[in-house]
Scaffold this motif. Structure first.
Motif, mmCIF file in Angstrom:
data_model
loop_
_atom_site.group_PDB
_atom_site.id
_atom_site.type_symbol
_atom_site.label_atom_id
_atom_site.label_comp_id
_atom_site.label_asym_id
_atom_site.label_seq_id
_atom_site.Cartn_x
_atom_site.Cartn_y
_atom_site.Cartn_z
ATOM 1 N N TYR A 92 0.832 -1.205 0.000
ATOM 2 C CA TYR A 92 0.000 0.000 0.000
ATOM 3 C C TYR A 92 0.869 1.259 0.000
ATOM 4 O O TYR A 92 0.668 2.183 -0.795
ATOM 5 N N ILE A 93 1.861 1.276 0.896
ATOM 6 C CA ILE A 93 2.755 2.433 0.974
ATOM 7 C C ILE A 93 3.650 2.493 -0.267
ATOM 8 O O ILE A 93 4.029 3.578 -0.724
ATOM 9 N N GLY A 94 3.988 1.338 -0.835
ATOM 10 C CA GLY A 94 4.722 1.335 -2.095
ATOM 11 C C GLY A 94 3.949 2.040 -3.195
ATOM 12 O O GLY A 94 4.531 2.739 -4.035
ATOM 13 N N GLY A 95 2.626 1.873 -3.191
ATOM 14 C CA GLY A 95 1.792 2.592 -4.146
ATOM 15 C C GLY A 95 1.857 4.090 -3.940
ATOM 16 O O GLY A 95 1.847 4.870 -4.905
ATOM 17 N N LEU A 96 1.948 4.503 -2.673
ATOM 18 C CA LEU A 96 2.110 5.927 -2.385
ATOM 19 C C LEU A 96 3.428 6.448 -2.946
ATOM 20 O O LEU A 96 3.478 7.548 -3.522
ATOM 21 N N GLY A 97 4.499 5.653 -2.793
ATOM 22 C CA GLY A 97 5.796 6.061 -3.333
ATOM 23 C C GLY A 97 5.760 6.217 -4.839
ATOM 24 O O GLY A 97 6.307 7.192 -5.392
ATOM 25 N N ALA A 98 5.122 5.262 -5.529
ATOM 26 C CA ALA A 98 5.006 5.376 -6.989
ATOM 27 C C ALA A 98 4.192 6.593 -7.379
ATOM 28 O O ALA A 98 4.510 7.298 -8.354
ATOM 29 N N ALA A 99 3.126 6.886 -6.612
ATOM 30 C CA ALA A 99 2.255 8.015 -6.935
ATOM 31 C C ALA A 99 2.967 9.349 -6.740
ATOM 32 O O ALA A 99 2.769 10.280 -7.540
ATOM 33 N N VAL A 100 3.774 9.450 -5.696
ATOM 34 C CA VAL A 100 4.475 10.712 -5.438
ATOM 35 C C VAL A 100 5.347 11.085 -6.633
ATOM 36 O O VAL A 100 5.324 12.230 -7.125
ATOM 37 N N VAL A 101 6.122 10.115 -7.134
ATOM 38 C CA VAL A 101 6.992 10.387 -8.278
ATOM 39 C C VAL A 101 6.165 10.641 -9.538
ATOM 40 O O VAL A 101 6.447 11.564 -10.319
ATOM 41 N N ALA A 102 5.131 9.822 -9.750
ATOM 42 C CA ALA A 102 4.319 9.968 -10.959
ATOM 43 C C ALA A 102 3.624 11.322 -11.018
ATOM 44 O O ALA A 102 3.549 11.949 -12.078
ATOM 45 N N LEU A 103 3.108 11.779 -9.874
ATOM 46 C CA LEU A 103 2.389 13.052 -9.859
ATOM 47 C C LEU A 103 3.326 14.244 -9.954
ATOM 48 O O LEU A 103 2.985 15.265 -10.557
ATOM 49 N N LEU A 104 4.525 14.111 -9.390
ATOM 50 C CA LEU A 104 5.466 15.224 -9.407
ATOM 51 C C LEU A 104 6.193 15.357 -10.746
ATOM 52 O O LEU A 104 6.375 16.465 -11.267
ATOM 53 N N LEU A 117 12.122 5.761 -11.931
ATOM 54 C CA LEU A 117 12.007 6.469 -10.661
ATOM 55 C C LEU A 117 10.781 6.005 -9.873
ATOM 56 O O LEU A 117 10.834 5.840 -8.650
ATOM 57 N N CYS A 118 9.674 5.781 -10.574
ATOM 58 C CA CYS A 118 8.458 5.280 -9.909
ATOM 59 C C CYS A 118 8.690 3.897 -9.312
ATOM 60 O O CYS A 118 8.264 3.608 -8.177
ATOM 61 N N ILE A 119 9.360 3.024 -10.062
ATOM 62 C CA ILE A 119 9.632 1.665 -9.581
ATOM 63 C C ILE A 119 10.550 1.700 -8.367
ATOM 64 O O ILE A 119 10.292 1.035 -7.346
ATOM 65 N N LEU A 120 11.613 2.496 -8.437
ATOM 66 C CA LEU A 120 12.529 2.613 -7.303
ATOM 67 C C LEU A 120 11.835 3.237 -6.098
ATOM 68 O O LEU A 120 12.078 2.829 -4.950
ATOM 69 N N SER A 121 10.972 4.202 -6.335
ATOM 70 C CA SER A 121 10.271 4.850 -5.238
ATOM 71 C C SER A 121 9.302 3.897 -4.545
ATOM 72 O O SER A 121 9.173 3.904 -3.315
ATOM 73 N N SER A 122 8.613 3.070 -5.324
ATOM 74 C CA SER A 122 7.695 2.101 -4.708
ATOM 75 C C SER A 122 8.457 1.122 -3.834
ATOM 76 O O SER A 122 8.020 0.790 -2.723
ATOM 77 N N ALA A 123 9.622 0.665 -4.305
ATOM 78 C CA ALA A 123 10.441 -0.244 -3.501
ATOM 79 C C ALA A 123 10.973 0.459 -2.251
ATOM 80 O O ALA A 123 10.989 -0.120 -1.154
ATOM 81 N N ALA A 124 11.400 1.724 -2.391
ATOM 82 C CA ALA A 124 11.961 2.463 -1.262
ATOM 83 C C ALA A 124 10.912 2.730 -0.187
ATOM 84 O O ALA A 124 11.178 2.564 1.014
ATOM 85 N N PHE A 125 9.702 3.114 -0.598
ATOM 86 C CA PHE A 125 8.647 3.380 0.383
ATOM 87 C C PHE A 125 8.243 2.087 1.101
ATOM 88 O O PHE A 125 8.015 2.093 2.317
ATOM 89 N N GLY A 126 8.157 0.987 0.358
ATOM 90 C CA GLY A 126 7.853 -0.288 1.004
ATOM 91 C C GLY A 126 8.945 -0.705 1.973
ATOM 92 O O GLY A 126 8.665 -1.229 3.062
ATOM 93 N N ALA A 127 10.210 -0.472 1.598
ATOM 94 C CA ALA A 127 11.337 -0.816 2.469
ATOM 95 C C ALA A 127 11.306 0.002 3.752
ATOM 96 O O ALA A 127 11.529 -0.532 4.852
ATOM 97 N N LEU A 128 11.028 1.297 3.630
ATOM 98 C CA LEU A 128 10.977 2.152 4.815
ATOM 99 C C LEU A 128 9.847 1.737 5.747
ATOM 100 O O LEU A 128 9.995 1.768 6.971
ATOM 101 N N TRP A 129 8.717 1.329 5.176
ATOM 102 C CA TRP A 129 7.581 0.929 6.011
ATOM 103 C C TRP A 129 7.867 -0.389 6.752
ATOM 104 O O TRP A 129 7.389 -0.589 7.864
ATOM 105 N N ALA A 130 8.649 -1.276 6.132
ATOM 106 C CA ALA A 130 9.002 -2.537 6.793
ATOM 107 C C ALA A 130 10.198 -2.376 7.725
ATOM 108 O O ALA A 130 10.376 -3.168 8.647
ATOM 109 N N ALA A 258 13.864 -4.701 5.574
ATOM 110 C CA ALA A 258 13.805 -3.630 4.577
ATOM 111 C C ALA A 258 13.727 -4.208 3.165
ATOM 112 O O ALA A 258 12.940 -3.736 2.323
ATOM 113 N N ILE A 259 14.521 -5.229 2.881
ATOM 114 C CA ILE A 259 14.474 -5.870 1.563
ATOM 115 C C ILE A 259 13.112 -6.525 1.343
ATOM 116 O O ILE A 259 12.530 -6.455 0.255
#
Length: 372
Positions: A92-104, A117-130, A258-259
């Protein structure tokens, strides 16, 4: 004292999951028979609905993609003896990460820059949440199961607030973002293969499927071919022995979580970037929880995870066809079939282990005596 012999590795990885799958289908067949339907006819409809209708294979592989990501998330944590039940929230939070980059950046940058950038952001947001539950487990002794479940609810509440408030599309009442720019949309497989002369029926299958296949390869290399993977497996086998060998157990737990979250976050590439092209409420749809069964059935190995993901993808798509073809087999019955497979692949995964081990040992004993 009757001691159960060890089960050979090939039997544990291949034969035992097949037996569990057969047992689940056998029980489901009895239930279908009890409601007055032919179980073999139902199975035939399910297989055709999953693989042989024009658009069915695309839908099956679309579901398979989600299960690969969430199965890898569970498997990564499990190799460190962490039971990550937070894949739903991390996706869910990974989707937020993808959306932030896509919208900006979507409206202003080309696809070759925005999509990575969207793919990396989704992975990064998911990693931070875990990473937060991983830190609490490693440094504060909080139970990883409890914290990851709690973080699922936190992620859900956060996304409801964002999608019904700051990120909500103006001028309508649905809790969703605006449609992403074309540069932030993953191409559909029918479009990609159409360039090479292959005609595919309309389905949500998109390029995130190849991202999932790459994730399987990365998972294999990470866990079995790197020092970090060795340390993750060492911590999972015995934390005290790993600590005695000089491994920083707390650090490995945090990194492994995180991974794990990064793999779960990548699920958003399929749903958010490849299908909806926006973030909608509850786009995770329970895929994170099904990933637990996928990892258990796949024995936390990439090949097994792929096959288990394909199975559950076929169940999702074929189950919808069952609901359409039979009036007596409702959607709830399809969920029951899926639940039976999860039960036999999860809680009852080793129910047949002792009997199978003794049978293999009995068959192997004369051959070994003859060889000797």
């Amino acid at each position: 004292m009757n001691v159960t012999p060890p089960l050979p590795k090939w039997a544990d990885l291949i034969l035992l999951p097949l037996i569990n799958l057969f047992a689940a289908f056998f029980v489901c067949g009895l239930i279908v028979l009890a409601i007055g339907e032919n179980p073999f006819t139902a199975l035939n409809v399910m297989i055709k609905g999953a693989f042989f209708y024009p658009e069915s294979l695309g839908y099956t592989l679309y579901y398979t993609t989600n299960f690969i990501f969430t199965g890898l998330a569970v498997a990564t944590a499990f190799h460190a003896l962490m039971f990550n039940i937070g894949g739903e929230g991390q996706a869910y939070i990974g989707g937020l990460g993808a959306a932030v980059v896509a919208l900006l950046f979507g409206p202003n940058l080309p696809m070759l820059i925005v999509l990575p950038l969207c793919i990396l952001s989704s992975a990064a947001f998911g990693a931070l949440w875990a990473l937060i539950p991983g830190y609490l487990q490693a440094k504060r002794g909080s139970h990883i199961v409890i914290t990851t479940i709690m973080f699922n609810f936190l992620a859900s509440s956060l996304m409801v607030w964002l999608l019904a408030g700051p990120l909500m599309q103006q001028g309508q009442q649905s809790p969703q973002t605006v449609l992403f720019a074309d540069a932030a949309q993953l191409p559909q497989m029918r479009e990609v293969l159409g360039y090479f002369g292959f005609e595919l029926a309309n389905s949500p299958w998109n390029l995130s499927f190849f991202i999932a296949l790459i994730a399987l390869v990365v998972f294999y290399i990470l866990i079995w071919k790197t020092r970090l993977g060795y340390e993750i497996r060492a911590v999972g086998k015995n934390q005290e022995a790993a600590r005695y060998a000089g491994i920083n157990v707390a650090k490995i737990i945090i990194i492994a979580m995180a991974i794990s979250g990064a793999f779960a976050g990548l699920m958003a590439t399929n749903e958010v970037l490849g299908v909806h092209n926006r973030v909608i409420l509850n786009f995770t749809a329970g895929y994170g929880f099904t990933g637990i069964a996928v990892a258990l059935m796949g024995r936390n190995h990439p090949i097994g995870i792929f096959l288990a993901s394909l199975l559950f993808g076929a169940l999702y798509q074929g189950g919808a066809e069952l609901d359409f073809e039979f009036t007596s087999i409702t959607r709830e019955m399809v969920v029951l079939i899926q639940g039976m497979i999860i039960l036999f692949s999860g809680a009852l995964a080793y129910m047949f282990n002792p009997s199978l081990a003794r049978l293999i040992a009995r068959i192997s004993a004369p051959k070994e005596a003859t060889d000797g």
